[in-house]
Write a protein that holds these residues in place. Structure first.
Motif, PDB file in Angstrom:
ATOM      1  N   GLY A 188      -4.956  -6.222  48.698  1.00  0.00           N
ATOM      2  CA  GLY A 188      -3.587  -5.786  48.919  1.00  0.00           C
ATOM      3  C   GLY A 188      -3.161  -4.644  48.023  1.00  0.00           C
ATOM      4  N   GLN A 189      -2.325  -3.792  48.586  1.00  0.00           N
ATOM      5  CA  GLN A 189      -1.579  -2.826  47.775  1.00  0.00           C
ATOM      6  C   GLN A 189      -0.178  -3.385  47.500  1.00  0.00           C
ATOM      7  OE1 GLN A 189      -3.829  -1.652  50.363  1.00  0.00           O
ATOM      8  NE2 GLN A 189      -5.016  -1.592  48.470  1.00  0.00           N
ATOM      9  N   ALA A 190       0.157  -4.446  48.228  1.00  0.00           N
ATOM     10  CA  ALA A 190       1.428  -5.131  48.013  1.00  0.00           C
ATOM     11  C   ALA A 190       1.252  -6.593  48.392  1.00  0.00           C
ATOM     12  CB  ALA A 190       2.538  -4.493  48.848  1.00  0.00           C
ATOM     13  N   TRP A 191       2.132  -7.417  47.846  1.00  0.00           N
ATOM     14  CA  TRP A 191       2.193  -8.845  48.177  1.00  0.00           C
ATOM     15  C   TRP A 191       3.561  -9.113  48.788  1.00  0.00           C
ATOM     16  CZ3 TRP A 191       5.216 -12.391  44.854  1.00  0.00           C
ATOM     17  CH2 TRP A 191       5.191 -13.709  45.321  1.00  0.00           C
ATOM     18  N   VAL A 192       3.598  -9.938  49.855  1.00  0.00           N
ATOM     19  CA  VAL A 192       4.830 -10.251  50.571  1.00  0.00           C
ATOM     20  C   VAL A 192       5.090 -11.746  50.504  1.00  0.00           C
ATOM     21  CG1 VAL A 192       6.065 -10.135  52.763  1.00  0.00           C
ATOM     22  CG2 VAL A 192       4.406  -8.348  52.182  1.00  0.00           C
ATOM     23  N   THR A 193       6.339 -12.119  50.258  1.00  0.00           N
ATOM     24  CA  THR A 193       6.750 -13.512  50.371  1.00  0.00           C
ATOM     25  C   THR A 193       8.121 -13.586  51.026  1.00  0.00           C
ATOM     26  OG1 THR A 193       7.101 -15.605  49.175  1.00  0.00           O
ATOM     27  CG2 THR A 193       7.829 -13.587  48.072  1.00  0.00           C
ATOM     28  N   THR A 194       8.388 -14.730  51.663  1.00  0.00           N
ATOM     29  CA  THR A 194       9.730 -15.017  52.186  1.00  0.00           C
ATOM     30  C   THR A 194      10.378 -16.131  51.377  1.00  0.00           C
ATOM     31  OG1 THR A 194       8.823 -16.602  53.788  1.00  0.00           O
ATOM     32  CG2 THR A 194       9.110 -14.318  54.540  1.00  0.00           C
ATOM     33  N   GLY A 195       9.726 -16.537  50.292  1.00  0.00           N
ATOM     34  CA  GLY A 195      10.206 -17.668  49.514  1.00  0.00           C
ATOM     35  C   GLY A 195       9.479 -18.939  49.909  1.00  0.00           C
ATOM     36  N   ASP A 196      10.037 -20.071  49.524  1.00  0.00           N
ATOM     37  CA  ASP A 196       9.442 -21.371  49.820  1.00  0.00           C
ATOM     38  C   ASP A 196      10.140 -21.970  51.033  1.00  0.00           C
ATOM     39  OD1 ASP A 196       8.576 -23.989  49.946  1.00  0.00           O
ATOM     40  OD2 ASP A 196       8.699 -24.332  47.785  1.00  0.00           O
ATOM     41  N   PRO A 197       9.446 -22.088  52.181  1.00  0.00           N
ATOM     42  CA  PRO A 197      10.115 -22.598  53.392  1.00  0.00           C
ATOM     43  C   PRO A 197      10.642 -24.015  53.248  1.00  0.00           C
ATOM     44  CG  PRO A 197       7.729 -22.456  53.713  1.00  0.00           C
ATOM     45  CD  PRO A 197       8.033 -21.745  52.434  1.00  0.00           C
ATOM     46  N   LYS A 198      10.073 -24.780  52.328  1.00  0.00           N
ATOM     47  CA  LYS A 198      10.538 -26.168  52.156  1.00  0.00           C
ATOM     48  C   LYS A 198      11.949 -26.228  51.585  1.00  0.00           C
ATOM     49  CE  LYS A 198       7.055 -27.530  49.608  1.00  0.00           C
ATOM     50  NZ  LYS A 198       6.169 -26.332  49.657  1.00  0.00           N
ATOM     51  N   LEU A 199      12.406 -25.106  51.010  1.00  0.00           N
ATOM     52  CA  LEU A 199      13.740 -25.084  50.414  1.00  0.00           C
ATOM     53  C   LEU A 199      14.807 -24.514  51.341  1.00  0.00           C
ATOM     54  CD1 LEU A 199      12.787 -23.783  46.841  1.00  0.00           C
ATOM     55  CD2 LEU A 199      13.323 -26.140  47.504  1.00  0.00           C
ATOM     56  N   TYR A 200      14.389 -24.020  52.500  1.00  0.00           N
ATOM     57  CA  TYR A 200      15.322 -23.296  53.361  1.00  0.00           C
ATOM     58  C   TYR A 200      16.520 -24.143  53.766  1.00  0.00           C
ATOM     59  CZ  TYR A 200      17.144 -20.652  57.335  1.00  0.00           C
ATOM     60  OH  TYR A 200      17.962 -19.970  58.206  1.00  0.00           O
ATOM     61  N   GLU A 201      16.275 -25.385  54.171  1.00  0.00           N
ATOM     62  CA  GLU A 201      17.357 -26.220  54.685  1.00  0.00           C
ATOM     63  C   GLU A 201      18.213 -26.826  53.583  1.00  0.00           C
ATOM     64  OE1 GLU A 201      18.426 -26.578  57.658  1.00  0.00           O
ATOM     65  OE2 GLU A 201      16.830 -25.492  58.716  1.00  0.00           O
ATOM     66  N   ASN A 202      17.577 -27.376  52.561  1.00  0.00           N
ATOM     67  CA  ASN A 202      18.319 -28.171  51.584  1.00  0.00           C
ATOM     68  C   ASN A 202      18.199 -27.689  50.147  1.00  0.00           C
ATOM     69  OD1 ASN A 202      19.189 -30.175  53.552  1.00  0.00           O
ATOM     70  ND2 ASN A 202      17.053 -30.832  53.607  1.00  0.00           N
ATOM     71  N   GLY A 203      17.485 -26.605  49.923  1.00  0.00           N
ATOM     72  CA  GLY A 203      17.334 -26.109  48.564  1.00  0.00           C
ATOM     73  C   GLY A 203      18.525 -25.289  48.113  1.00  0.00           C
ATOM     74  N   THR A 204      18.516 -24.908  46.854  1.00  0.00           N
ATOM     75  CA  THR A 204      19.559 -24.058  46.295  1.00  0.00           C
ATOM     76  C   THR A 204      18.981 -22.681  45.973  1.00  0.00           C
ATOM     77  OG1 THR A 204      19.085 -24.649  43.991  1.00  0.00           O
ATOM     78  CG2 THR A 204      20.595 -26.095  45.222  1.00  0.00           C
ATOM     79  N   PRO A 205      19.827 -21.666  45.856  1.00  0.00           N
ATOM     80  CA  PRO A 205      19.314 -20.351  45.461  1.00  0.00           C
ATOM     81  C   PRO A 205      18.562 -20.393  44.139  1.00  0.00           C
ATOM     82  CG  PRO A 205      21.524 -20.143  46.353  1.00  0.00           C
ATOM     83  CD  PRO A 205      21.254 -21.610  46.246  1.00  0.00           C
ATOM     84  N   GLU A 206      19.020 -21.215  43.212  1.00  0.00           N
ATOM     85  CA  GLU A 206      18.348 -21.310  41.913  1.00  0.00           C
ATOM     86  C   GLU A 206      16.947 -21.899  42.072  1.00  0.00           C
ATOM     87  OE1 GLU A 206      21.422 -22.394  42.592  1.00  0.00           O
ATOM     88  OE2 GLU A 206      22.512 -20.769  41.570  1.00  0.00           O
ATOM     89  N   GLN A 207      16.818 -22.940  42.898  1.00  0.00           N
ATOM     90  CA  GLN A 207      15.498 -23.519  43.152  1.00  0.00           C
ATOM     91  C   GLN A 207      14.583 -22.504  43.834  1.00  0.00           C
ATOM     92  OE1 GLN A 207      16.868 -26.905  45.447  1.00  0.00           O
ATOM     93  NE2 GLN A 207      16.359 -28.334  43.788  1.00  0.00           N
ATOM     94  N   SER A 208      15.162 -21.712  44.719  1.00  0.00           N
ATOM     95  CA  SER A 208      14.376 -20.697  45.407  1.00  0.00           C
ATOM     96  C   SER A 208      13.819 -19.676  44.421  1.00  0.00           C
ATOM     97  CB  SER A 208      15.227 -19.997  46.468  1.00  0.00           C
ATOM     98  OG  SER A 208      14.499 -18.968  47.104  1.00  0.00           O
ATOM     99  N   VAL A 209      14.642 -19.217  43.505  1.00  0.00           N
ATOM    100  CA  VAL A 209      14.180 -18.250  42.504  1.00  0.00           C
ATOM    101  C   VAL A 209      13.044 -18.849  41.679  1.00  0.00           C
ATOM    102  CG1 VAL A 209      14.836 -17.042  40.387  1.00  0.00           C
ATOM    103  CG2 VAL A 209      16.325 -16.934  42.395  1.00  0.00           C
ATOM    104  N   GLN A 210      13.183 -20.121  41.291  1.00  0.00           N
ATOM    105  CA  GLN A 210      12.131 -20.775  40.513  1.00  0.00           C
ATOM    106  C   GLN A 210      10.836 -20.869  41.319  1.00  0.00           C
ATOM    107  OE1 GLN A 210      12.169 -21.573  37.297  1.00  0.00           O
ATOM    108  NE2 GLN A 210      14.247 -20.731  37.173  1.00  0.00           N
TER     109      GLN A 210
END
Length: 300
Positions: A188-210
């Motif tokens: 890769g010349q870059a890495w892509v993420t959309t975050g953790d899908p397990k947090l999408y429904e019930n997670g918090t923004p803070e948990q997502s950042v972690q």
């Protein structure tokens, strides 16, 4: 380093009924890049118009001059490295060397069964991806390639003259698992993420950042194991799939706060969806355009 701001334009509109204007307006707004999804259909858009990524990017290249273009992301679900390489080399030539290939292992959506096959298991997706990426790398950098693998073959596949970008167009590898991260570290010349899908429904923004911080740390470990400096890879966040959902696009201040928190994690590019009314990507177009024009200067 300034944070780059890009957009992703879903290919759901006819070219002469709003499709073209989105791409030209994206360049006018100063986006670093404009991407599109590479799917045969996608989620709630399945029963409506949906156009192919490669033809869309081809005509987008013809009506833009400076902005980078690419897929976010292409997968092996319905692609073969030999035919994909030929299309990418053609796209890179038409665009004057402005194409980035976002690439991932794929999923279990409509693409996974459209050719009549059963959906691949997570392990098989990972196995195919591990073969797909190195073969595509060879096809884009060598004039002639022959290869016999478990899933893909190439017999004297010729790709002359190769990419405008040398040694090839950049790969932005979407990955969160260990095998995918190893591919990102090596190819890769870059890495892509959309975050953790397990947090999408019930997670918090803070948990997502972690969670994203933990992903970035695993990427750094994979780079170290490959003997590569992790800072050599750009880090790309495709938004819209974290617990924040569309809230970062509600105002300029909200977006700057969101983007700043991820910039602190080492991200070099944030990608936001072009607004689509009555969808998960609905947003006020005027606010969206203000973010495009004003946010980058606040994220230096």
């Amino acid at each position: 380093m300034s944070l780059r701001l890009s957009t992703v334009i879903l290919p759901y509109r006819r070219w002469h009924e709003g499709g073209r204007s989105a791409w030209t307006r994206a360049e006018q707004l100063g986006f670093h890049a404009a991407y599109t999804y590479d799917h045969l259909s996608w989620r709630s858009f399945r029963d409506g118009p949906w156009f192919g990524a490669v033809p869309t990017l081809t005509v987008a290249a013809a009506v833009t001059d400076r902005m980078r273009l690419g897929t976010l992301v292409t997968s092996p679900n319905f692609r073969h490295p030999v035919t994909l390489a030929k299309e990418l080399i053609s796209l890179d030539d038409i665009s004057g060397g402005r194409i980035t290939l976002g690439i991932g292992a794929g999923g279990t959506g409509f693409d996974a069964t459209a050719l009549g096959q059963e959906p691949w298991t997570p392990r098989e997706r990972a196995d195919r991806f591990a073969e797909f990426v190195p073969l595509l790398d060879r096809l884009l950098t060598e004039d002639t390639v022959s290869y016999e693998g478990d899933f893909y073959s190439a017999h004297e596949a010729r790709n002359i003259p190769g990419c405008v970008q040398r040694p090839r167009l950049p790969f932005a590898v979407a990955a969160t698992g260990p095998r995918g991260l190893r591919l990102a570290a090596r190819y890769g010349q870059a890495w892509v993420t959309t975050g953790d899908p397990k947090l999408y429904e019930n997670g918090t923004p803070e948990q997502s950042v972690q969670a994203i911080r933990a992903q970035a740390e695993k990427l750094a470990d994979a780079c170290a194991a490959a003997g590569r400096d992790a800072s050599a890879l750009d880090r790309v966040l495709l938004t819209g799939f974290t617990p924040d959902r569309g809230r970062p696009l509600e105002s300029l201040d909200a977006f700057v706060d969101f983007a700043g928190r991820h910039q602190e994690l080492g991200f070099t590019e944030i990608v936001i969806h072009w607004p689509i009314p009555d969808s998960d990507f609905a947003a006020d177009q005027k606010v969206f355009e203000r973010i495009a024009m004003e946010a980058p200067s606040q994220l230096t």
